[in-house]
Write an enzyme that holds these catalytic residues in place. Structure first.
Site, short mmCIF file in Angstrom:
data_model
loop_
_atom_site.label_atom_id
_atom_site.label_comp_id
_atom_site.label_asym_id
_atom_site.label_seq_id
_atom_site.Cartn_x
_atom_site.Cartn_y
_atom_site.Cartn_z
N SER A 280 53.88 41.49 91.52
CA SER A 280 53.77 41.00 90.15
C SER A 280 55.01 41.26 89.29
CB SER A 280 52.53 41.58 89.47
OG SER A 280 52.67 42.96 89.37
N LYS B 254 47.07 46.35 82.37
CA LYS B 254 48.46 46.06 82.00
C LYS B 254 48.60 45.86 80.50
CE LYS B 254 49.85 44.15 86.42
NZ LYS B 254 50.11 42.92 87.18
#
Ligand code: ADP
Length: 734
Positions: free
Chosen positions: A638, A681
């Protein structure tokens, strides 16, 4: 007595006869001399007489007032023909026979033997020996009647030999009986001793054990088939030697199967209101889990007994997976057992070892059932994702059999060897990551995700649950110990870095212990922990949240990562320097990250024209990508768009906004692909002071599910390709 003192004594054939006739008497008797007459009471007279010689009764001379007989001495002509040797031979043979008789017959007197040794006359010897023998008077009469010496000798010897034989047989029988008695006696004593030894050793007698087992079996709630099999085992156990290993094995087996809850059940509490109250009482939040449990209860209440769903709670450590399962058990009033599957590799750990195997045991499932004591407990299968399979068999398929409602009513444990019914067990599984659960297993389960807690949630949990728990656990009263909100906030930010609340709980525990010490030591009556004095108790803060950079910089971009302890930000730095077209990756990078960096660079080279980068640039420069080490290792794809953005910024010399963060995978063609762990996140981005986050378009639906509390203050921009990322991140247009 007045006259010659002589009397003729003869024996009656029938002793009861009062008035005997001639024919009622034996023909031969004895002429005797009366030695003494003693008058006793009641007109009884005792007469002592000594036999002198035999005589034959020929007739009665008178019958009144007493019997007078005519007796004739028998003639002993025949004896005259006997030689001295004949006599001696007969003498010795009687002596010897009597000697033998005496040795086999303990009652024959020694004195008498000595006495006959002194004799020299055969007649005397025969008379005395005959007298001594314990034979019936009829036999003795025969000797009396045998007038010729040889005949008398023969009768006596025959009697004597017969007596010897009888004595021998008697002795033999006696010794046999005695031996048997001795043996029994010995065994009895040995057994008694063994009993004592066993008792000393704390071992019980096999027989009494077997009886205890049978008694337990009679009490056992189980089906016929099961009971018969156990009974057979107990019978077998009784027969094998108590000191053999086999006996130990049998004992272990019997005790195990007797302890299993074959048909024993506990009553569930089906009251939904009550369950809801308890679930809320024990845990803050976790709404999805609670809702699902209550739904399950409702369905079960309506259908009596449906297929129990197997719930699998998936989430990071310390987020309450185990503890909510325990709370469900409490709400339903079910027995709770936890089976840890982490690190299980051998199928036998689930299904048990065969009895013949040394140290064999039932598998964990059956052992769990045993410790629950009922057949309908709540069984927590902890860490199903940490199981693995090796050459010793397939753990996942064994577990599949446990969970499959078609098969689990007759689960076969290798040790128990009888079908165990698991269909009433309420299974709840936990895992950190659903990806690592074997696929067929995952198909059987209903996954409920539990995500990391936000700071706000953590603070709630700390205040409403953990603090009280730790206060009580450390022996404090609520009014003796308090922790202020600002202190809790500081603990969450500065002393823990985690998705769940385990570390937070530990820190609160540490504070409570220190407070307990101060209070017990008499220093203080109560301890108040505040933001100000926190450091005094816990030492310096361990973690500082990475804050966004102060200035917009060239070649530095903030990415977002998802780690085992929740979300984190990570900074990507890129330097361009003159060189030969090489690139280097340094810092803390896993393999996946390296590959996504390469994909990113390939993409940049392929589109260099679009961004006004000359072809030669890549031949004349080296690119160095660095990801500084953070507190927690990170790896994953990611960071793709983050690296591409950083490289492009370094090449084009356009600074990147300091308050922007991003996450997303990159393809060779520059498309942005979705990622996981968005909630964590975003939490991390927010704590770092980020204002704008680029998120893959495909993650849009995930964002919708995230609580407003988290999203507030952050602008979320959905991106599909690199161009859109650059538009947001670069301080100016390319
Ligand atoms: P896991 O099994 O997910 O690793 P645990 O169940 O062991 O985590 O939870 C760790 C601790 O945190 C336990 O003491 C638990 O009670 C507490 N806890 C976790 N989540 C919550 C919550 N939502 N409300 C109250 N306590 C919680």
């Amino acid at each position: 007595m007045a006259d010659e003192k002589r009397i003729f004594l003869v024996t009656q054939k029938q002793e009861e006869q009062e008035e005997p006739d001639l024919k009622d008497l034996y023909p031969v008797g004895v002429i005797a001399e009366v030695k003494q007459v003693i008058k006793l009471q009641n007109n009884i007279v005792r007469v002592l007489a000594e036999g002198k010689e035999r005589a034959r009764l020929s007739a009665f001379a008178e019958t009144e007032p007493f019997l007078v007989a005519e007796a004739v001495r028998p003639d002993d002509e025949a004896d005259k023909g006997l030689t001295e040797e004949d006599r001696l031979a007969m003498f010795r043979s009687i002596q010897e026979a009597y000697g033998k008789y005496q040795t086999v017959n303990s009652r024959a007197g020694k004195d008498f033997f000595r006495q006959i040794h002194g004799l020299t006359e055969l007649e005397k010897l025969i008379d005395q020996v005959a007298n001594q023998l314990p034979v019936h008077y009829r036999e003795k009469q025969k000797i009396l009647e045998a007038v010729p010496l040889t005949e008398r000798y023969e009768v006596l010897l025959e009697l004597l030999l017969r007596e010897i034989e009888i004595s021998e047989i008697k002795n033999e029988l006696q010794s046999k009986v005695k031996q048997r008695i001795d043996r029994n006696q010995k065994e009895y004593i040995l057994r008694e001793q063994m009993k004592v030894i066993r008792e000393e050793l704390g071992e019980d007698n096999t027989d009494s054990d077997a009886e205890a087992y049978l008694a337990a079996l009679a009490e056992l709630k189980a089906g016929r088939e099961i009971k018969d099999k156990i009974k057979k085992e107990i019978r077998r156990f009784q027969k094998i030697s108590p000191n053999s290993t086999e006996s130990t094995v049998a004992r272990g087996y019997i005790e195990t199967v007797l302890e299993l809850p074959w048909d024993k059940v506990s009553d569930d509490n089906d009251d939904i209101k009550n369950a809801e109250r308890i679930l809320n009482e024990d845990h803050y939040g976790l709404d999805k889990v609670k809702e699902r449990i209550l739904e399950f209860l409702a369905v079960r209440g309506l259908t009596e007994k449906g297929d129990s769903p197997i719930i699998c709670l998936v989430g990071p450590p310390g987020t309450g997976k185990t503890s909510i399962a325990r709370s469900v058990a409490r709400a339903l009033e079910k027995k709770y057992v936890r089976i840890c599957l982490g690190g299980v590799r051998d199928e036998a750990e689930i299904r048990g070892h065969r009895k013949t195997y040394v140290g064999a045991m039932p598998g964990r499932i059956v052992s769990g059932l045993k410790s629950a004591g009922v057949r309908n407990p709540l069984m927590l299968l902890d860490e199903v994702d940490k199981m693995s399979s090796d050459y010793k068999g397939d753990t996942a398929s064994a577990l599949l059999e446990v969970l499959d409602s078609e098969q689990n009513s007759r689960f076969r444990d290798h040790y128990v060897e009888m079908p165990v019914d698991l269909s009433d067990v309420f299974f709840i599984a936990t895992a950190n990551s659903a990806q690592k659960i074997p696929k067929p297993l995952l198909d059987r389960m209903e996954v409920i995700e539990i995500s990391s807690y936000t700071e706000n949630e953590k603070a709630h949990i700390a205040r409403e649950h953990l603090l009280g728990k730790q206060t009580a656990r450390n022996g404090l009263k609520p009014k003796q110990f308090s922790v202020s909100d600002s202190a809790i906030e500081k603990i969450i930010r500065g002393y823990t870095r985690e998705a769940g609340v385990r570390g937070l709980e530990r820190k609160l525990g540490e504070l409570a212990r220190k407070a307990a010490r101060e209070i017990y030591g008499g220093e203080k009556k109560k301890v108040k922990i505040t933001g100000q004095n926190l450091q005094k108790y816990l030492g310096r803060e361990k973690y500082a949240i990475d804050q966004k950079n102060d200035r917009d910089e060239i070649g530095i971009v903030r990415g977002l990562a998802w780690t085992s302890v929740g979300g984190d930000t990570l900074e990507v730095e890129v330097n361009i320097m003159p060189g030969k077209g090489e690139y280097r990756l340094t810092g803390q990078l896993g393999d996946v990250m390296k590959e996504s960096a390469q994909a990113g660079i390939s993409f940049i080279r392929s589109v260099s024209g679009e961004y006004g980068i000359s072809r030669k640039f890549f031949q004349e420069h080296d690119i160095h990508i660095h990801i500084p080490e953070g507190a927690v290792p990170k790896d994953g794809p990611s960071a793709g768009i983050t690296m591409v953005t950083a490289v492009l910024s370094a090449i084009t010399r356009i600074p990147v906004r300091a308050d922007v963060a991003m996450t997303g995978e990159i393809t060779l063609r520059g498309r942005v692909l979705p990622i996981g762990g968005l909630k964590e996140k975003l939490i991390a981005a927010k704590s770092a002071g980020i204002r704008l986050v680029c998120v893959p378009r495909k993650n849009e639906k995930d964002v919708e599910e995230i609580a407003e509390e988290i999203k507030k203050g952050i602008q979320i921009v959905f991106v599909e390709n690199v161009k859109q990322v650059l538009e947001k991140a670069f301080v100016r247009r390319l």
